[in-house]
Design an enzyme around this catalytic site. Structure first.
Site, PDB file in Angstrom:
ATOM      1  N   SER A 145       0.850  -1.181   0.000  1.00 44.59           N
ATOM      2  CA  SER A 145       0.000   0.000   0.000  1.00 44.59           C
ATOM      3  C   SER A 145       0.893   1.241   0.000  1.00 44.59           C
ATOM      4  O   SER A 145       1.785   1.361   0.834  1.00 44.59           O
ATOM      5  CB  SER A 145      -0.867  -0.039   1.262  1.00 44.59           C
ATOM      6  OG  SER A 145      -1.654   1.096   1.358  1.00 44.59           O
ATOM      7  N   LYS A 171      -1.087  -0.850  -4.386  1.00 46.60           N
ATOM      8  CA  LYS A 171      -2.335  -0.140  -4.023  1.00 46.60           C
ATOM      9  C   LYS A 171      -1.974   1.309  -3.752  1.00 46.60           C
ATOM     10  O   LYS A 171      -1.086   1.591  -2.940  1.00 46.60           O
ATOM     11  CB  LYS A 171      -2.939  -0.806  -2.784  1.00 46.60           C
ATOM     12  CG  LYS A 171      -3.880   0.057  -1.940  1.00 46.60           C
ATOM     13  CD  LYS A 171      -4.650  -0.813  -0.952  1.00 46.60           C
ATOM     14  CE  LYS A 171      -4.874  -0.109   0.375  1.00 46.60           C
ATOM     15  NZ  LYS A 171      -5.624  -0.945   1.345  1.00 46.60           N
ATOM     16  N   LYS A 173      -3.095   4.924  -2.322  1.00 48.72           N
ATOM     17  CA  LYS A 173      -4.070   5.654  -1.517  1.00 48.72           C
ATOM     18  C   LYS A 173      -4.508   6.874  -2.320  1.00 48.72           C
ATOM     19  O   LYS A 173      -3.655   7.566  -2.913  1.00 48.72           O
ATOM     20  CB  LYS A 173      -3.407   6.109  -0.210  1.00 48.72           C
ATOM     21  CG  LYS A 173      -3.104   4.954   0.731  1.00 48.72           C
ATOM     22  CD  LYS A 173      -4.397   4.364   1.229  1.00 48.72           C
ATOM     23  CE  LYS A 173      -4.176   3.432   2.404  1.00 48.72           C
ATOM     24  NZ  LYS A 173      -5.451   2.917   2.909  1.00 48.72           N
ATOM     25  N   ASP A 199      -7.362   2.987  -3.050  1.00 53.50           N
ATOM     26  CA  ASP A 199      -8.079   2.945  -1.776  1.00 53.50           C
ATOM     27  C   ASP A 199      -8.386   4.371  -1.323  1.00 53.50           C
ATOM     28  O   ASP A 199      -7.475   5.166  -1.091  1.00 53.50           O
ATOM     29  CB  ASP A 199      -7.210   2.241  -0.728  1.00 53.50           C
ATOM     30  CG  ASP A 199      -7.912   2.101   0.624  1.00 53.50           C
ATOM     31  OD1 ASP A 199      -9.106   2.472   0.726  1.00 53.50           O
ATOM     32  OD2 ASP A 199      -7.268   1.622   1.574  1.00 53.50           O
ATOM     33  N   GLU A 224     -11.322   0.781  -3.575  1.00 55.92           N
ATOM     34  CA  GLU A 224     -11.686   0.351  -2.224  1.00 55.92           C
ATOM     35  C   GLU A 224     -12.366   1.482  -1.463  1.00 55.92           C
ATOM     36  O   GLU A 224     -11.854   2.602  -1.424  1.00 55.92           O
ATOM     37  CB  GLU A 224     -10.391  -0.084  -1.519  1.00 55.92           C
ATOM     38  CG  GLU A 224     -10.601  -0.752  -0.192  1.00 55.92           C
ATOM     39  CD  GLU A 224      -9.263  -1.175   0.440  1.00 55.92           C
ATOM     40  OE1 GLU A 224      -8.215  -1.113  -0.249  1.00 55.92           O
ATOM     41  OE2 GLU A 224      -9.269  -1.541   1.618  1.00 55.92           O
ATOM     42  N   ASP A 249     -14.257  -2.135   2.597  1.00 55.01           N
ATOM     43  CA  ASP A 249     -13.372  -2.349   3.742  1.00 55.01           C
ATOM     44  C   ASP A 249     -14.132  -1.891   4.991  1.00 55.01           C
ATOM     45  O   ASP A 249     -14.789  -2.685   5.664  1.00 55.01           O
ATOM     46  CB  ASP A 249     -12.066  -1.556   3.519  1.00 55.01           C
ATOM     47  CG  ASP A 249     -11.144  -1.522   4.730  1.00 55.01           C
ATOM     48  OD1 ASP A 249     -11.398  -2.227   5.714  1.00 55.01           O
ATOM     49  OD2 ASP A 249     -10.137  -0.774   4.711  1.00 55.01           O
ATOM     50  N   LYS A 273     -10.219  -7.660   7.051  1.00 57.93           N
ATOM     51  CA  LYS A 273      -9.277  -7.287   8.109  1.00 57.93           C
ATOM     52  C   LYS A 273      -9.792  -7.908   9.401  1.00 57.93           C
ATOM     53  O   LYS A 273     -10.842  -7.507   9.914  1.00 57.93           O
ATOM     54  CB  LYS A 273      -9.227  -5.768   8.286  1.00 57.93           C
ATOM     55  CG  LYS A 273      -8.413  -5.030   7.256  1.00 57.93           C
ATOM     56  CD  LYS A 273      -8.395  -3.555   7.589  1.00 57.93           C
ATOM     57  CE  LYS A 273      -7.692  -2.775   6.482  1.00 57.93           C
ATOM     58  NZ  LYS A 273      -8.075  -1.363   6.501  1.00 57.93           N
ATOM     59  N   GLY A 301      -4.457  -4.796   5.752  1.00 60.42           N
ATOM     60  CA  GLY A 301      -3.420  -4.633   6.758  1.00 60.42           C
ATOM     61  C   GLY A 301      -3.659  -3.380   7.568  1.00 60.42           C
ATOM     62  O   GLY A 301      -4.314  -2.434   7.105  1.00 60.42           O
TER      63      GLY A 301
HETATM   64  O1  NPG Z   1       0.084  -2.869   4.821  1.00 52.51           O
HETATM   65  O2  NPG Z   1      -0.483  -2.964   6.896  1.00 52.51           O
HETATM   66  C1  NPG Z   1      -0.519  -2.430   5.785  1.00 52.51           C
HETATM   67  C2  NPG Z   1      -1.330  -1.175   5.622  1.00 52.51           C
HETATM   68  C3  NPG Z   1      -2.250  -1.248   4.457  1.00 52.51           C
HETATM   69  O3  NPG Z   1      -3.093   0.727   3.494  1.00 52.51           O
HETATM   70  C4  NPG Z   1      -3.137  -0.045   4.393  1.00 52.51           C
HETATM   71  N1  NPG Z   1      -3.965   0.110   5.406  1.00 52.51           N
HETATM   72  O4  NPG Z   1      -7.095   1.670   5.233  1.00 52.51           O
HETATM   73  O5  NPG Z   1      -6.379  -0.247   4.614  1.00 52.51           O
HETATM   74  C5  NPG Z   1      -6.193   0.855   5.120  1.00 52.51           C
HETATM   75  C6  NPG Z   1      -4.808   1.257   5.468  1.00 52.51           C
HETATM   76  C7  NPG Z   1      -4.530   1.898   6.761  1.00 52.51           C
HETATM   77  C8  NPG Z   1      -5.061   1.432   7.905  1.00 52.51           C
HETATM   78  C9  NPG Z   1      -3.641   2.923   6.789  1.00 52.51           C
HETATM   79  C10 NPG Z   1      -4.711   2.026   9.101  1.00 52.51           C
HETATM   80  C11 NPG Z   1      -3.278   3.536   7.971  1.00 52.51           C
HETATM   81  C12 NPG Z   1      -3.820   3.069   9.134  1.00 52.51           C
END
Ligand code: NPG
Length: 378
Positions: A145, A171, A173, A199, A224, A249, A273, A301
Site C-alpha cells: 500500500s 495499491k 491511496k 483505496d 476500495e 473495507d 481485516k 493490513g
Molecule cells: O500494509 O499494513 C498495511 C497497511 C495497508 O493501506 C493499508 N492500510 O485503510 O487499509 C487501510 C490502510 C490503513 C489502515 C492505513 C490504518 C493507515 C492506518
C-alpha cells in the site's frame, strides 16, 4: 457440562497482560484520513496453565480510520472484556466471541483478545494458525500500500522501489485532488501489466461518481471504500455508474454485513481485516460467505507488527483469498520489528508453520519498545 466448557480440557486463562509498545515507522504513511508516523500498539498476552498466547490490537492512536482507538480499546478490555473472560472459566477460542457479545462494538479490542486465546490454545496443542484456519498455500503473494505523496515524481520513485523489491500488486491511496493523475502516471511509467488498485478510505460521496468513472480506463483491480462507512446503498448506486469493481473495507464489520453488501450489489470484492470484524474466526466466516457467492477476498493490513502479520499471512493462505493482500514485509513499515521480520521472497511471504502464530516477540526487543504494561487476573 455447560456449552462453553465443552472443550473438556480447555485451560483457563489465569492472567492477562495489556502491554503498550511504540514503534517508529520507516517513513510517514499518509492516507485520506491522516498521516501515521509511529505506531502505538496494544498487545495482549493470555497466560493459561498450558501456554501463553499473543494478540495484537489494530486500533490506531486516533479514531480516524474507524470509531475505535487504542486508548478506548485498552479501557474496554480492562473494564469489561478481560473481566468477562476471566470470570467465564475455561473458554475455548471458538466461544470467546459469545462470552464477549454482551459488550457492543469494540471489534478490534475483541479480536485481539480472541487471537491471544486462540494462540495459547493452538500453542498448547501444537497446531498452527494456518492449519486451524484452513490455509491451502505454503506461501502467499504480497501487495503493498503506497501512501499519498507530495508529488507525482516522488510517488513514481516509491512505486518503482516496491516493484523492484518484488511486490506482486500496488495499491495507491487516493483522495479528492490525488486520484486520476497519480493513477495515470503509474500506468504510463510502469505499464498495464502491473496489478494496480486504489483505496479512498471513505473520501468521496456519490456526487463524485462521474469523477470516479475517470478511473475506469486504467483497468484497476478495484476501488476500495470510496464512500462513507455507513453508505452501503450508496456503493450499490455507485456500482451502476462506474466500471471499476468496488471493494468494501470499512463498511464490512461481520459476515452478515458482507452477505448484505453482496446481496445489495454494493461490492464485487471484499477486504478482510480480522481486527475490523472482531477476529480471525469471523474473518474466516466472511471468507466462506464470499466464496459461496463467488466474491474474491483479500487480506487487508493495519501496519501490524510481526504478531498480527503472522496471523494475516495464515489467513491470506485460505483458498478464497485470490487477490494479493496488504501483507507486506515487516521492513515496509519497521526497521526493527518485535518478532523475527517477515522478509519478501520473490514477492511472497511464507505462511508460518510453528504452533500458534508461529512467531513470538523477541524479549529484549519487546522490552525496548514497551511504554506501559499491566497484568489483570481473575
Ligand atoms: O500494509 O499494513 C498495511 C497497511 C495497508 O493501506 C493499508 N492500510 O485503510 O487499509 C487501510 C490502510 C490503513 C489502515 C492505513 C490504518 C493507515 C492506518
Amino acid at each position: 457440562m455447560s456449552e462453553l466448557a465443552s472443550g473438556g480440557s480447555t485451560p483457563r486463562p489465569r492472567r492477562i497482560e495489556l502491554r503498550r509498545i511504540r514503534l517508529p515507522l520507516v517513513a510517514p504513511f499518509r492516507t485520506s484520513f491522516g498521516t501515521q508516523r509511529t505506531r502505538d500498539v496494544l498487545l495482549i498476552r493470555v497466560v493459561t496453565d498450558a501456554a501463553e498466547g499473543w494478540g495484537e490490537c489494530v486500533a490506531l492512536a486516533d479514531p480516524s480510520y474507524s470509531s475505535e482507538y487504542v486508548d478506548a480499546a485498552a479501557d474496554v478490555l480492562r473494564r469489561h472484556l478481560v473481566p468477562a473472560l476471566l470470570a467465564a472459566g475455561p473458554v475455548p477460542a471458538h466461544a470467546v466471541a459469545h462470552v464477549l457479545a454482551p459488550v457492543k462494538g469494540h471489534r478490534m479490542a475483541k479480536a485481539a483478545l480472541e487471537t491471544a486465546v486462540l494462540d495459547a490454545e493452538l500453542r498448547a496443542e501444537g497446531r498452527s494458525f494456518g492449519r486451524e484456519l484452513g490455509a491451502v498455500h505454503r506461501r502467499v503473494p504480497c501487495g503493498v500500500s503506497v501512501g499519498i505523496m507530495d508529488s507525482v515524481p516522488e510517488l513514481l520513485d516509491a512505486v518503482g522501489g516496491f516493484l523492484d523489491e518484488g511486490y506482486a500488486r500496488i495499491k495507491l491511496k487516493i483522495e479528492p485532488g490525488w486520484d486520476v493523475e497519480p493513477v495515470r502516471a503509474v500506468r504510463e511509467r510502469f505499464g498495464d501489466e502491473v496489478l494496480l488498485q486504489v483505496d479512498a478510505n471513505t473520501a468521496y460521496t456519490l456526487a463524485d461518481a462521474r469523477h470516479l468513472a475517470r478511473l475506469d480506463p486504467f483497468d484497476l483491480l478495484l476501488v476500495e471504500q470510496p464512500l462513507a462507512e455507513d453508505d452501503v446503498l450508496g456503493h450499490a448506486d455507485l456500482a451502476a455508474l462506474i466500471r471499476t469493481p468496488i471493494c468494501l473495507d470499512e463498511s464490512i464489520g461481520s459476515a452478515r454485513d458482507a452477505a448484505a453488501a453482496i446481496r445489495l450489489g454494493a461490492c464485487r470484492i471484499v477486504n478482510v481485516k480480522p481486527g475490523r470484524v472482531g477476529g480471525y474466526l469471523e474473518a474466516r466466516r466472511i471468507h466462506d460467505v464470499c466464496a459461496a457467492h463467488g466474491v474474491p477476498v483479500w487480506c487487508g493490513g493495519m501496519l501490524e507488527t510481526g504478531l498480527g502479520r503472522a496471523a494475516n499471512v495464515a489467513l491470506a493462505a485460505l483458498p478464497g483469498f485470490t487477490l494479493p493482500g496488504d501483507t507486506s514485509a515487516s521492513g515496509r513499515y519497521y526497521a526493527a520489528d518485535i518478532t523475527e521480520p517477515f522478509v519478501l521472497d520473490d514477492g511472497h511471504l511464507d505462511v508460518p508453520t510453528g504452533p500458534g502464530l508461529g512467531v513470538a516477540p523477541v524479549p529484549d526487543r519487546l522490552a525496548e519498545v514497551t511504554t506501559a504494561a499491566e497484568w489483570l487476573a481473575g
